[in-house]
Design a protein around this motif. Sequence first.
Motif, PDB file in Angstrom:
ATOM      1  N   VAL A   1       0.834  -1.200   0.000  1.00  0.00           N
ATOM      2  CA  VAL A   1       0.000   0.000   0.000  1.00  0.00           C
ATOM      3  C   VAL A   1       0.869   1.250   0.000  1.00  0.00           C
ATOM      4  O   VAL A   1       0.616   2.217  -0.742  1.00  0.00           O
ATOM      5  N   VAL A   2       1.910   1.237   0.824  1.00  0.00           N
ATOM      6  CA  VAL A   2       2.814   2.384   0.895  1.00  0.00           C
ATOM      7  C   VAL A   2       3.460   2.643  -0.460  1.00  0.00           C
ATOM      8  O   VAL A   2       3.517   3.787  -0.948  1.00  0.00           O
ATOM      9  N   LEU A   3       3.941   1.581  -1.097  1.00  0.00           N
ATOM     10  CA  LEU A   3       4.590   1.741  -2.399  1.00  0.00           C
ATOM     11  C   LEU A   3       3.602   2.240  -3.455  1.00  0.00           C
ATOM     12  O   LEU A   3       3.944   3.101  -4.279  1.00  0.00           O
ATOM     13  N   ILE A   4       2.381   1.717  -3.429  1.00  0.00           N
ATOM     14  CA  ILE A   4       1.391   2.114  -4.434  1.00  0.00           C
ATOM     15  C   ILE A   4       1.008   3.578  -4.273  1.00  0.00           C
ATOM     16  O   ILE A   4       0.755   4.284  -5.263  1.00  0.00           O
ATOM     17  N   ILE A   5       1.011   4.078  -3.042  1.00  0.00           N
ATOM     18  CA  ILE A   5       0.644   5.481  -2.799  1.00  0.00           C
ATOM     19  C   ILE A   5       1.829   6.420  -2.996  1.00  0.00           C
ATOM     20  O   ILE A   5       1.721   7.483  -3.616  1.00  0.00           O
ATOM     21  N   VAL A   6       2.987   6.034  -2.485  1.00  0.00           N
ATOM     22  CA  VAL A   6       4.142   6.924  -2.451  1.00  0.00           C
ATOM     23  C   VAL A   6       4.820   7.053  -3.815  1.00  0.00           C
ATOM     24  O   VAL A   6       5.247   8.153  -4.212  1.00  0.00           O
ATOM     25  N   LEU A   7       4.926   5.972  -4.537  1.00  0.00           N
ATOM     26  CA  LEU A   7       5.676   6.008  -5.796  1.00  0.00           C
ATOM     27  C   LEU A   7       5.111   7.004  -6.814  1.00  0.00           C
ATOM     28  O   LEU A   7       5.889   7.735  -7.453  1.00  0.00           O
ATOM     29  N   PRO A   8       3.795   7.106  -7.010  1.00  0.00           N
ATOM     30  CA  PRO A   8       3.293   8.136  -7.931  1.00  0.00           C
ATOM     31  C   PRO A   8       3.616   9.556  -7.467  1.00  0.00           C
ATOM     32  O   PRO A   8       3.847  10.453  -8.293  1.00  0.00           O
ATOM     33  N   ILE A   9       3.652   9.759  -6.147  1.00  0.00           N
ATOM     34  CA  ILE A   9       4.019  11.079  -5.617  1.00  0.00           C
ATOM     35  C   ILE A   9       5.470  11.403  -5.978  1.00  0.00           C
ATOM     36  O   ILE A   9       5.801  12.540  -6.370  1.00  0.00           O
ATOM     37  N   LEU A  10       6.328  10.392  -5.874  1.00  0.00           N
ATOM     38  CA  LEU A  10       7.732  10.596  -6.211  1.00  0.00           C
ATOM     39  C   LEU A  10       7.898  10.884  -7.706  1.00  0.00           C
ATOM     40  O   LEU A  10       8.775  11.659  -8.104  1.00  0.00           O
ATOM     41  N   VAL A  11       7.071  10.250  -8.512  1.00  0.00           N
ATOM     42  CA  VAL A  11       7.119  10.522  -9.957  1.00  0.00           C
ATOM     43  C   VAL A  11       6.833  11.998 -10.230  1.00  0.00           C
ATOM     44  O   VAL A  11       7.481  12.647 -11.068  1.00  0.00           O
ATOM     45  N   LEU A  12       5.869  12.558  -9.508  1.00  0.00           N
ATOM     46  CA  LEU A  12       5.519  13.961  -9.686  1.00  0.00           C
ATOM     47  C   LEU A  12       6.533  14.895  -9.035  1.00  0.00           C
ATOM     48  O   LEU A  12       6.749  16.021  -9.497  1.00  0.00           O
ATOM     49  N   TYR A  13       7.180  14.441  -7.977  1.00  0.00           N
ATOM     50  CA  TYR A  13       8.082  15.296  -7.210  1.00  0.00           C
ATOM     51  C   TYR A  13       9.411  15.511  -7.922  1.00  0.00           C
ATOM     52  O   TYR A  13       9.952  16.626  -7.944  1.00  0.00           O
ATOM     53  N   PHE A  14       9.959  14.446  -8.481  1.00  0.00           N
ATOM     54  CA  PHE A  14      11.274  14.545  -9.115  1.00  0.00           C
ATOM     55  C   PHE A  14      11.148  15.105 -10.539  1.00  0.00           C
ATOM     56  O   PHE A  14      10.259  14.723 -11.287  1.00  0.00           O
ATOM     57  N   TYR A  15      12.082  15.995 -10.849  1.00  0.00           N
ATOM     58  CA  TYR A  15      12.069  16.612 -12.178  1.00  0.00           C
ATOM     59  C   TYR A  15      12.924  15.825 -13.169  1.00  0.00           C
ATOM     60  O   TYR A  15      12.731  15.925 -14.375  1.00  0.00           O
ATOM     61  N   GLN A  16      13.891  15.089 -12.654  1.00  0.00           N
ATOM     62  CA  GLN A  16      14.765  14.348 -13.559  1.00  0.00           C
ATOM     63  C   GLN A  16      13.978  13.243 -14.259  1.00  0.00           C
ATOM     64  O   GLN A  16      13.329  12.419 -13.610  1.00  0.00           O
ATOM     65  N   PRO A  17      14.019  13.194 -15.581  1.00  0.00           N
ATOM     66  CA  PRO A  17      13.285  12.168 -16.334  1.00  0.00           C
ATOM     67  C   PRO A  17      13.656  10.743 -15.940  1.00  0.00           C
ATOM     68  O   PRO A  17      12.790   9.875 -15.862  1.00  0.00           O
TER      69      PRO A  17
END
Length: 357
Positions: free
Chosen positions: A272-288
Amino acid sequence: MVLSPARSKVNQHTESSAEAPLLLSVIIPARNEEECIGACLKSLVAQSRAGFELAVDWEILVVNDESTDTTEAIAKAIPGVTVLAANTLRRGWTGKANAAWTGAQAAVGQWLLFTDADTVHEPGNLERALREARKADAAMLSYSPRQIVTGFWQRALMPLVFSELVLAYPPAKVTDPGSRLAAANGQFVLVERRAYFNVGGHEAVADSLLEDVALARLIKRRKLGLRFRYAPEALSTHMYRNFGAMAEGWTKNLALLFGNALFLAAWRMLDVVLIIVLPILVLYFYQPIARVAFAILWLRTLWRVYSRAAKSNFTAVDCALSVVAIPLFCALLVRSWFHHTIKRRVGWKGRTYPGNA
């Protein structure tokens, strides 16, 4: 084939009983099952019209476990069904073990089939099961039925539970005589009469809330032959009619089925943590590169959750929905652990039992 008529008294059986004159006795413990017992009994009675010709006679016994609804009346209205009253429930016994033991003492078959009132049996199922047990030289044959689910939460949760069951109790390992692992599904347990009474029957597992698994362990410990498999072609079952019954049922069982319910809950919450957190990290990081890496990891997590659920034998859609039910599954694991180990009591069908975990 002729179904045996209702009998007026219960015959007591011991290990030294003479060989039974019937091939099979079907025993159905029933407590407030008016919604489903009619379909179950009709599917069993119909076996006599499906080429079941292995014996001159067989019987269907319904053991009414103090039902307060129309269960007894429905069963009595179906020709060929014998209805018995469960023995008075004694201290230290579960209701189902008591009802099953009542039926076993009354039964006269060489084989005893314990099946639940919420099952529906396919034509010819009984004949095929007896042949399979004999071919496998198994004193006990247990089937895991096709599960019928209704409503969103049943469809999402049940694949999670059953996938964990498949992983904890692999049928091949359960059936392997060289393995100590034993399991059975109480919705269909076919057991040879002598073996059943030799291990003590349900009297030997009277206090167990998982009497099916406990009985399978006795059979396997004595090396009498145990066979267990998923059998959608044999029967189906609708275990729970609403969310409350499902929550109560899994609260009773989960902590007993899995060795460490809290560890399993924590492990699945990581998903659950990975499913929620990982999309946030995708939006947070600018590096492709970072975005792509987190996106791949997120998709891999989803695929892992789906692949795990797919082991449950549910539909692809239900397995896909299971990702939403992970928090509920974890909550029920914790709730089951709490009721068994802290409160030391669990409820089921209007009765309260001591926790077994």
